[in-house]
Motif scaffolding. Sequence first.
Motif, PDB file in Angstrom:
ATOM      1  N   ARG A  10      11.973  46.526  27.738  1.00 15.71           N
ATOM      2  CA  ARG A  10      11.372  46.518  26.506  1.00 15.71           C
ATOM      3  C   ARG A  10      12.302  45.648  25.507  1.00 15.71           C
ATOM      4  NH1 ARG A  10      12.698  51.755  24.623  1.00 15.71           N
ATOM      5  NH2 ARG A  10      14.463  51.011  23.948  1.00 15.71           N
ATOM      6  N   ASP A  11      13.483  45.661  25.606  1.00 17.01           N
ATOM      7  CA  ASP A  11      14.319  44.745  24.797  1.00 17.01           C
ATOM      8  C   ASP A  11      14.166  43.308  25.061  1.00 17.01           C
ATOM      9  OD1 ASP A  11      15.538  47.141  23.991  1.00 17.01           O
ATOM     10  OD2 ASP A  11      17.335  47.079  25.060  1.00 17.01           O
ATOM     11  N   ALA A  12      14.028  42.826  26.219  1.00 19.46           N
ATOM     12  CA  ALA A  12      13.520  41.511  26.387  1.00 19.46           C
ATOM     13  C   ALA A  12      12.176  41.377  25.867  1.00 19.46           C
ATOM     14  CB  ALA A  12      13.584  41.223  28.110  1.00 19.46           C
ATOM     15  N   VAL A  13      11.358  42.104  25.871  1.00 24.40           N
ATOM     16  CA  VAL A  13      10.286  41.747  25.282  1.00 24.40           C
ATOM     17  C   VAL A  13      10.271  41.540  23.785  1.00 24.40           C
ATOM     18  CG1 VAL A  13       7.753  42.599  24.792  1.00 24.40           C
ATOM     19  CG2 VAL A  13       8.730  42.828  27.184  1.00 24.40           C
ATOM     20  N   ARG A  14      11.034  42.669  23.176  1.00 21.62           N
ATOM     21  CA  ARG A  14      11.441  42.721  21.611  1.00 21.62           C
ATOM     22  C   ARG A  14      12.204  41.228  21.284  1.00 21.62           C
ATOM     23  NH1 ARG A  14      13.136  47.580  20.178  1.00 21.62           N
ATOM     24  NH2 ARG A  14      11.081  48.071  19.415  1.00 21.62           N
ATOM     25  N   ALA A  16      11.737  38.436  22.881  1.00 20.77           N
ATOM     26  CA  ALA A  16      10.679  37.279  23.123  1.00 20.77           C
ATOM     27  C   ALA A  16       9.852  37.428  21.688  1.00 20.77           C
ATOM     28  CB  ALA A  16       9.835  37.412  24.244  1.00 20.77           C
ATOM     29  N   ILE A  17       9.506  38.581  21.101  1.00 21.35           N
ATOM     30  CA  ILE A  17       8.561  38.717  19.958  1.00 21.35           C
ATOM     31  C   ILE A  17       9.590  38.228  18.972  1.00 21.35           C
ATOM     32  CG2 ILE A  17       7.771  40.436  18.186  1.00 21.35           C
ATOM     33  CD1 ILE A  17       7.075  42.158  20.846  1.00 21.35           C
ATOM     34  N   GLN A  18      10.577  38.572  18.510  1.00 21.18           N
ATOM     35  CA  GLN A  18      11.613  37.987  17.557  1.00 21.18           C
ATOM     36  C   GLN A  18      11.635  36.543  17.626  1.00 21.18           C
ATOM     37  OE1 GLN A  18      14.794  40.588  18.017  1.00 21.18           O
ATOM     38  NE2 GLN A  18      14.089  42.301  16.911  1.00 21.18           N
ATOM     39  N   ALA A  19      11.941  36.047  18.872  1.00 24.08           N
ATOM     40  CA  ALA A  19      11.964  34.439  18.960  1.00 24.08           C
ATOM     41  C   ALA A  19      10.716  33.767  18.796  1.00 24.08           C
ATOM     42  CB  ALA A  19      12.439  34.091  20.463  1.00 24.08           C
ATOM     43  N   MET A  20       9.466  34.521  18.764  1.00 24.17           N
ATOM     44  CA  MET A  20       8.033  33.817  18.359  1.00 24.17           C
ATOM     45  C   MET A  20       8.201  33.846  17.005  1.00 24.17           C
ATOM     46  SD  MET A  20       5.515  32.436  19.285  1.00 24.17           S
ATOM     47  CE  MET A  20       5.329  32.615  20.823  1.00 24.17           C
ATOM     48  N   ILE A  49       3.926  37.242  26.266  1.00 26.75           N
ATOM     49  CA  ILE A  49       4.807  38.527  25.714  1.00 26.75           C
ATOM     50  C   ILE A  49       3.619  39.471  25.674  1.00 26.75           C
ATOM     51  CG2 ILE A  49       5.349  39.180  23.077  1.00 26.75           C
ATOM     52  CD1 ILE A  49       6.199  36.394  22.689  1.00 26.75           C
ATOM     53  N   CYS A  50       2.445  39.280  25.195  1.00 28.10           N
ATOM     54  CA  CYS A  50       1.430  40.408  25.561  1.00 28.10           C
ATOM     55  C   CYS A  50       1.260  40.736  26.870  1.00 28.10           C
ATOM     56  CB  CYS A  50      -0.081  39.932  25.148  1.00 28.10           C
ATOM     57  SG  CYS A  50      -0.272  39.443  23.349  1.00 28.10           S
ATOM     58  N   ALA A  51       1.580  40.221  27.951  1.00 28.50           N
ATOM     59  CA  ALA A  51       1.300  40.697  29.591  1.00 28.50           C
ATOM     60  C   ALA A  51       2.710  41.574  29.708  1.00 28.50           C
ATOM     61  CB  ALA A  51       1.392  39.340  30.252  1.00 28.50           C
ATOM     62  N   ALA A  52       3.764  41.026  29.161  1.00 29.34           N
ATOM     63  CA  ALA A  52       5.035  41.802  29.501  1.00 29.34           C
ATOM     64  C   ALA A  52       5.058  43.029  28.685  1.00 29.34           C
ATOM     65  CB  ALA A  52       6.310  41.010  28.942  1.00 29.34           C
ATOM     66  N   ALA A  58       3.846  53.486  28.789  1.00 25.14           N
ATOM     67  CA  ALA A  58       3.203  53.278  27.378  1.00 25.14           C
ATOM     68  C   ALA A  58       4.187  53.816  26.221  1.00 25.14           C
ATOM     69  CB  ALA A  58       2.240  54.748  27.596  1.00 25.14           C
ATOM     70  N   ALA A  59       5.129  54.640  26.523  1.00 23.17           N
ATOM     71  CA  ALA A  59       5.916  55.088  25.327  1.00 23.17           C
ATOM     72  C   ALA A  59       6.887  53.786  25.019  1.00 23.17           C
ATOM     73  CB  ALA A  59       7.090  56.031  25.938  1.00 23.17           C
ATOM     74  N   ASP A  60       7.257  52.942  25.869  1.00 26.58           N
ATOM     75  CA  ASP A  60       7.909  51.681  25.679  1.00 26.58           C
ATOM     76  C   ASP A  60       7.159  50.646  24.877  1.00 26.58           C
ATOM     77  OD1 ASP A  60      10.629  52.516  26.452  1.00 26.58           O
ATOM     78  OD2 ASP A  60      10.004  52.086  28.444  1.00 26.58           O
ATOM     79  N   GLY A  61       6.006  50.515  25.386  1.00 24.88           N
ATOM     80  CA  GLY A  61       5.057  49.519  24.708  1.00 24.88           C
ATOM     81  C   GLY A  61       4.828  49.971  23.263  1.00 24.88           C
ATOM     82  N   SER A  62       4.321  51.409  22.883  1.00 21.20           N
ATOM     83  CA  SER A  62       4.181  51.742  21.811  1.00 21.20           C
ATOM     84  C   SER A  62       5.446  51.664  20.821  1.00 21.20           C
ATOM     85  CB  SER A  62       4.081  53.410  21.674  1.00 21.20           C
ATOM     86  OG  SER A  62       2.838  53.675  22.402  1.00 21.20           O
ATOM     87  N   ALA A  63       6.624  51.628  21.446  1.00 18.87           N
ATOM     88  CA  ALA A  63       7.786  51.331  20.488  1.00 18.87           C
ATOM     89  C   ALA A  63       7.690  49.734  19.920  1.00 18.87           C
ATOM     90  CB  ALA A  63       8.937  51.519  21.182  1.00 18.87           C
ATOM     91  N   LEU A  64       6.858  49.117  20.479  1.00 16.85           N
ATOM     92  CA  LEU A  64       6.820  47.548  20.260  1.00 16.85           C
ATOM     93  C   LEU A  64       5.622  47.499  19.182  1.00 16.85           C
ATOM     94  CD1 LEU A  64       7.714  45.855  23.492  1.00 16.85           C
ATOM     95  CD2 LEU A  64       9.162  46.080  21.709  1.00 16.85           C
TER      96      LEU A  64
END
Length: 84
Positions: A10-14, A16-20, A49-52, A58-64
């Motif tokens: 989740r932190d890695a996806v976050r 990546a989102i912030q980098a984008m 990013i979306c695939a990750a 579900a709970a971690d995805g919702s956090a993003l």
Amino acid sequence: MQNNQPQQHRDAVRAAIQAMQGTLTVADALLRHGRAIDLAGLDGEVVRICAAALALPAADGSALRDDLALLLEQTVGLEAQLRR
């Protein structure tokens, strides 16, 4: 020992989102100053990013959700600028 793999994912996806978001902020600034921008490759990164995010529990995805909503808003704004 507790498994932190979902949180790390989740932190890695976050990150990546912030980098984008940073990339889109720079693109926006360049456009506002009349500079040309090259968005080649960004669509592939958004797909990753979306695939990750979808691969998260579900709970971690919702956090993003808020982070992804801001990214979408930023993308729509940049698209509107490009159409001008």
